[in-house]
Design an enzyme around this catalytic site. Structure first.
Site, PDB file in Angstrom:
ATOM      1  CG  ASP A   1       9.836  52.555   6.764  1.00 33.50           C
ATOM      2  OD1 ASP A   1      10.700  53.442   6.814  1.00 33.50           O
ATOM      3  OD2 ASP A   1       9.085  52.280   7.715  1.00 33.50           O
TER       4      ASP A   1
ATOM      5  CG  HIS B   1      17.616  70.754   7.205  1.00 35.44           C
ATOM      6  ND1 HIS B   1      18.106  71.952   7.669  1.00 35.44           N
ATOM      7  CD2 HIS B   1      17.533  69.945   8.300  1.00 35.44           C
ATOM      8  CE1 HIS B   1      18.279  71.889   8.978  1.00 35.44           C
ATOM      9  NE2 HIS B   1      17.936  70.683   9.385  1.00 35.44           N
ATOM     10  CB  VAL B   2      13.553  68.252   2.295  1.00 43.23           C
ATOM     11  CG1 VAL B   2      13.137  68.109   0.841  1.00 43.23           C
ATOM     12  CG2 VAL B   2      13.806  66.876   2.900  1.00 43.23           C
TER      13      VAL B   2
ATOM     14  N   GLY C   1      11.310  70.715   5.129  1.00 41.92           N
ATOM     15  CA  GLY C   1      11.188  69.866   6.316  1.00 41.92           C
ATOM     16  C   GLY C   1      12.566  69.485   6.812  1.00 41.92           C
ATOM     17  NE  ARG C   2      14.492  73.057  10.524  1.00 41.59           N
ATOM     18  CZ  ARG C   2      13.989  73.721   9.490  1.00 41.59           C
ATOM     19  NH1 ARG C   2      13.105  73.134   8.703  1.00 41.59           N
ATOM     20  NH2 ARG C   2      14.358  74.945   9.208  1.00 41.59           N
ATOM     21  N   GLY C   3      14.589  66.280   8.245  1.00 42.75           N
ATOM     22  CA  GLY C   3      14.568  64.853   8.526  1.00 42.75           C
ATOM     23  C   GLY C   3      15.705  64.512   9.464  1.00 42.75           C
ATOM     24  CE  LYS C   4      18.662  58.554  12.876  1.00 47.91           C
ATOM     25  NZ  LYS C   4      18.864  57.183  12.393  1.00 47.91           N
ATOM     26  CG  PHE C   5      19.903  60.372   7.768  1.00 52.07           C
ATOM     27  CD1 PHE C   5      18.752  59.652   8.024  1.00 52.07           C
ATOM     28  CD2 PHE C   5      21.122  59.820   8.111  1.00 52.07           C
ATOM     29  CE1 PHE C   5      18.818  58.400   8.597  1.00 52.07           C
ATOM     30  CE2 PHE C   5      21.205  58.563   8.688  1.00 52.07           C
ATOM     31  CZ  PHE C   5      20.038  57.847   8.920  1.00 52.07           C
TER      32      PHE C   5
ATOM     33  CE  LYS D   1      16.319  63.432   3.878  1.00 50.02           C
ATOM     34  NZ  LYS D   1      15.279  62.607   4.537  1.00 50.02           N
TER      35      LYS D   1
HETATM   36  O1  LIG Z   1      10.562  67.746   3.102  1.00 51.14           O
HETATM   37  C1  LIG Z   1       9.709  67.251   3.814  1.00 51.14           C
HETATM   38  O2  LIG Z   1       9.864  66.936   4.998  1.00 51.14           O
HETATM   39  C2  LIG Z   1       8.411  67.038   3.203  1.00 51.14           C
HETATM   40  N1  LIG Z   1       8.265  67.431   1.810  1.00 51.14           N
HETATM   41  N2  LIG Z   1       7.342  68.347   1.472  1.00 51.14           N
HETATM   42  C3  LIG Z   1       7.224  68.392   0.145  1.00 51.14           C
HETATM   43  C4  LIG Z   1       8.125  67.466  -0.402  1.00 51.14           C
HETATM   44  N3  LIG Z   1       8.386  67.102  -1.672  1.00 51.14           N
HETATM   45  C5  LIG Z   1       9.321  66.158  -1.874  1.00 51.14           C
HETATM   46  N4  LIG Z   1      10.034  65.569  -0.876  1.00 51.14           N
HETATM   47  C6  LIG Z   1       9.798  65.934   0.403  1.00 51.14           C
HETATM   48  N5  LIG Z   1      10.557  65.369   1.383  1.00 51.14           N
HETATM   49  C7  LIG Z   1      11.564  64.368   1.095  1.00 51.14           C
HETATM   50  C8  LIG Z   1      10.893  63.002   0.882  1.00 51.14           C
HETATM   51  C9  LIG Z   1      11.906  61.949   0.570  1.00 51.14           C
HETATM   52  C10 LIG Z   1      11.947  61.176  -0.549  1.00 51.14           C
HETATM   53  N6  LIG Z   1      12.948  60.280  -0.584  1.00 51.14           N
HETATM   54  C11 LIG Z   1      13.715  60.318   0.490  1.00 51.14           C
HETATM   55  N7  LIG Z   1      14.793  59.449   0.637  1.00 51.14           N
HETATM   56  C12 LIG Z   1      15.619  59.487   1.727  1.00 51.14           C
HETATM   57  O3  LIG Z   1      15.494  60.313   2.622  1.00 51.14           O
HETATM   58  N8  LIG Z   1      16.567  58.530   1.701  1.00 51.14           N
HETATM   59  C13 LIG Z   1      17.521  58.321   2.673  1.00 51.14           C
HETATM   60  C14 LIG Z   1      17.943  59.311   3.545  1.00 51.14           C
HETATM   61  C15 LIG Z   1      18.919  58.998   4.496  1.00 51.14           C
HETATM   62  C16 LIG Z   1      19.451  57.720   4.586  1.00 51.14           C
HETATM   63  C17 LIG Z   1      18.971  56.761   3.694  1.00 51.14           C
HETATM   64 CL1  LIG Z   1      19.560  55.170   3.819  1.00 51.14          CL
HETATM   65  C18 LIG Z   1      18.030  57.039   2.758  1.00 51.14           C
HETATM   66  S1  LIG Z   1      13.204  61.498   1.579  1.00 51.14           S
HETATM   67  C19 LIG Z   1       8.802  66.887   0.667  1.00 51.14           C
END
Ligand SMILES: O=C(O)Cn1ncc2ncnc(NCCc3cnc(NC(=O)Nc4cccc(Cl)c4)s3)c21
Length: 273
Positions: free
Chosen positions: A137, A27-28, A21-25, A43
């Site tokens: 959250d 990729h995972v 997946g693609r998050g704001k900060f 991540k």
């Molecule tokens: O990848 C996907 O989109 C979905 N996916 N699919 C399967 C799967 N298995 C595990 N994890 C996934 N995704 C990551 C979930 C997270 C857990 N903890 C996080 N913490 C975080 O992002 N912290 C963080 C980041 C930036 C700034 C700050 Cl202040 C805090 S993200 C999965």
């Protein structure tokens, strides 16, 4: 394992696979730790973006908080490491991915599925609150599904130890209770409110105070303008539980341990979670 917590990891310890997946900060990625063959989610966060958004302290707090949490419905953060440009979070892999995609696909969940998710979230939150951690959250985007269909709360990026309660704006307004929207002090009961929002959204497919404009959502939250649509048909037990959680006065919200004894949960939740 405790070894995972202390070891100095590097990217060469992992075979990195497909992006999950693609998050704001950042990729995972799916990844396998070479020596143990253990499958994890990696991540990758870019230091520049973390710095620009001034969230380094939140990330440090998340790693600190998560390193003490062990619960079947809380996604594990095994450890972290960094290189010149990036910070890497070594996370438990949730094989069935993101709950919100599942909710979009099904439109809404059956009462049994919704009650099973709500009960496992309540147990995870009871565990967190017992350790003076509030998540703050709780929303579908932060919920993942494990290989056996069990729910996992992820992303404690906004969680805090209740000793040093901070007033910082979280993501979308939809899940915030009145006291957070009015940015007053808040405590663990904020998670009860958000769980009530989630329960409604599991059953109807949309959060209860959704509106076109932010200002409209704000008004509906502070007035607790709770309405139950005629479709889909939902039991009065479910509506009763939601009505006991979405209460403006935070001290009057149904405590989480009482939620687990509510007839709707007792009759509908699958005990295995
Ligand atoms: O990848 C996907 O989109 C979905 N996916 N699919 C399967 C799967 N298995 C595990 N994890 C996934 N995704 C990551 C979930 C997270 C857990 N903890 C996080 N913490 C975080 O992002 N912290 C963080 C980041 C930036 C700034 C700050 Cl202040 C805090 S993200 C999965």
């Amino acid at each position: 394992s405790s070894e995972a917590a202390q070891k100095r990891w590097t990217t060469s310890d992992f075979d990195v696979g497909k992006p999950l997946g693609r998050g704001k900060f950042g990729h995972v990625y799916l990844a396998r730790e070479k020596r143990s063959n253990h499958i994890v989610a990696l991540k990758v966060l870019f230091k520049t973006q973390l710095h620009q958004s001034q969230v380094e302290h939140q990330l440090r707090r998340e790693v600190e908080i998560q390193s003490h949490l062990r619960h079947p419905n809380i996604l594990r953060l095994y450890g972290y490491f960094y290189d010149q440009k990036r910070v890497y979070l070594i996370l438990e892999y949730a094989a069935r991915g993101e709950l919100y995609k599942e909710l979009q696909k099904c439109k809404y969940f059956s009462e049994r599925r919704a009650a099973t998710y709500v009960a496992s979230l309540a147990r995870a939150l009871i565990y967190c609150h017992g350790k003076h951690v509030i998540h703050r959250d709780i929303k579908p985007e932060n919920l993942l599904i494990g290989a056996q269909g069990e729910l996992k709360i992820a992303d404690f990026g906004w969680s805090v130890h209740t000793f040093n309660r901070r007033r910082t704006m979280c993501g979308t307004l939809d899940y915030l209770p009145p006291e957070m929207v009015e940015s007053l002090e808040h405590d663990a009961s904020v998670d009860i409110w958000s769980l009530g929002i989630l329960c409604y959204e599991f059953l109807y497919g949309v959060p209860p105070f959704e509106a076109r404009e932010h200002s409209e959502t704000y008004k509906r939250i502070v007035q607790v303008d709770l309405k139950f649509p005629p479709k889909p048909i939902v039991s009065s037990y479910a509506k009763d539980l939601i009505s006991q959680m979405l209460v403006k006065e935070s001290t009057r919200r149904l405590p989480l341990h009482k939620l687990l004894e509510h007839p709707w949960i007792v009759q509908n939740a699958d005990p295995s979670g």
